[in-house]
Design an enzyme around this catalytic site. Structure first.
Site, PDB file in Angstrom:
ATOM      1  N   CYS A 152     -89.902  45.940 -12.906  1.00 59.65           N
ATOM      2  CA  CYS A 152     -89.254  46.303 -14.173  1.00 59.65           C
ATOM      3  C   CYS A 152     -90.295  46.760 -15.197  1.00 59.65           C
ATOM      4  O   CYS A 152     -90.996  45.925 -15.769  1.00 59.65           O
ATOM      5  CB  CYS A 152     -88.466  45.091 -14.687  1.00 59.65           C
ATOM      6  SG  CYS A 152     -87.782  45.316 -16.316  1.00 59.65           S
ATOM      7  N   CYS A 160     -89.690  45.441 -18.744  1.00 58.87           N
ATOM      8  CA  CYS A 160     -90.082  44.035 -18.934  1.00 58.87           C
ATOM      9  C   CYS A 160     -91.604  43.879 -18.992  1.00 58.87           C
ATOM     10  O   CYS A 160     -92.121  43.133 -19.811  1.00 58.87           O
ATOM     11  CB  CYS A 160     -89.578  43.162 -17.780  1.00 58.87           C
ATOM     12  SG  CYS A 160     -87.905  43.513 -17.238  1.00 58.87           S
ATOM     13  N   ASP A 161     -92.334  44.557 -18.105  1.00 65.48           N
ATOM     14  CA  ASP A 161     -93.752  44.244 -17.910  1.00 65.48           C
ATOM     15  C   ASP A 161     -94.721  45.360 -18.294  1.00 65.48           C
ATOM     16  O   ASP A 161     -95.933  45.133 -18.326  1.00 65.48           O
ATOM     17  CB  ASP A 161     -93.999  43.895 -16.428  1.00 65.48           C
ATOM     18  CG  ASP A 161     -93.124  42.733 -15.978  1.00 65.48           C
ATOM     19  OD1 ASP A 161     -92.896  41.821 -16.803  1.00 65.48           O
ATOM     20  OD2 ASP A 161     -92.660  42.739 -14.824  1.00 65.48           O
TER      21      ASP A 161
END
Ligand code: NAP
Length: 303
Positions: free
Chosen positions: A129, A132-133
């Site tokens: 993701c 997300c990261d």
């Protein structure tokens, strides 16, 4: 007892909820994640949903959810573990032991990321993701694995954060759309490595390098992060033996979303379909709800 239980609260499930309520059905949406909206929630930008050009995926999911809520849909938090039929009644059992019953089930549980299973891949952090990261890799070097729209979109997203992005694809041409390909190549700091697969991930707690196999030659590339975008597998395990699936595990159903079993409908990415997009998932949700309503009317009125 409900008229319809919808399994999944992504675009397909939420649209099915909206259309079910419009058909005056008593509907409940079962979701495994509290207030979830499916994979769209981790999509940075959606450029191909009509009327909402460039919308953030999380915001689009929230719009769907608000719409379903305002339509009067009820939600239930729980992971479905079995779906069985007893005469005309479908029973859905959840991980906590609870059970819901309905005249029809719309299964819209979507897909999960295909995992990178290589030597060393279990120890290091491999992300699935970018939203997300991605921010952890400011000014660093990262690799994206895959050649579809997700991989291209991820590479483009990361090109604005990382100093250098490799996109590693197993064939000599990308699967993803041409416009994204052009944007990725224009980014300036994305290097495609074609005809290559990942043989090994090196490093301790963090990734330090990947070993790629390019046309039989092994080569090590230093990276700080690895993003896997190798497509998805259908979340259909609990329907094995319940209805017909294809060889890859997708639920066999046509545009009307009817499965091989009366009263069981499949909508969205989990269904056999030539195109998996937000718009096709939403269209499936509408079709599945209309099919369920017709089926239930037949049950109720004995047609
Ligand atoms: P996808 O289209 O299935 O692409 C998966 C990619 O991973 C392919 O390039 C595939 O290679 C590669 N791959 C699969 N297994 C592999 C393995 N074991 N080792 C190495 N590479 C492997 O998946 P996706 O990109 O997630 O897209 C899924 C669907 O969502 C598509 O319909 C896509 O159009 C849609 N989508 C749309 C958008 C958008 O419109 N903005 C954004 C994201 C996704 P091959 O090409 O060789 O098969």
């Amino acid at each position: 007892m409900y008229d319809v239980i919808i399994i999944g609260s992504g675009p397909a499930g939420l649209t099915a909820a909206i259309y079910s309520k419009r058909a005056m059905l008593n509907v409940i949406v079962a979701e495994k994640d509290y207030m979830g909206t499916g994979q769209i929630s981790v999509t940075e930008r959606v450029d191909n949903y009509p009327g909402l050009y460039g919308i953030n995926g999380f915001d689009l999911g929230e719009k769907f959810r608000d719409h379903a809520t305002q339509s009067g849909a009820e939600f239930y938090e729980g992971q479905a573990v079995s779906i069985t039929r007893n005469k005309d009644i479908w029973n859905v059992e959840f991980a906590d032991g609870s059970t819901l019953s309905a005249k029809a089930v719309i299964y819209a549980a979507g897909t999960s990321y295909r995992r990178l299973e290589v030597k060393g891949g279990d120890k290091q952090r491999i992300s699935y993701c970018v939203v997300c990261d991605g921010a952890f890799y400011k000014g660093k070097t990262v690799a994206v694995i895959g050649g579809g729209d997700t991989a291209l979109g991820d590479a483009l997203y990361l090109s604005k954060i990382a100093e250098k992005v490799y996109i590693i694809h197993r064939r000599d041409e990308f699967r993803g759309n041409k416009s994204l390909q052009a944007q990725v190549l224009a980014a300036g700091n994305v290097e495609p490595i074609m005809c290559a697969t990942v043989a090994e991930v090196k490093g301790d707690t963090k990734a330090e390098a990947i070993v790629i196999n390019q046309n039989g030659d092994l080569r090590e590339i230093a990276v700080d992060g690895i993003f896997c975008a190798m497509g998805s597998v259908p979340n259909s395990d609990l329907l094995k033996g319940v209805c017909n699936l294809d060889n890859s595990g997708y639920i066999k159903a046509d545009e009307d979303c009817k499965t091989s079993e009366l009263g069981l409908f499949a909508a969205g990415d989990v269904r056999t379909t030539p195109l998996r997009q937000v718009i096709t998932a939403a269209a499936d949700g509408a079709n599945a709800a209309v099919s369920a309503e017709k089926y239930i009317s037949g049950l109720v009125f004995g047609k």
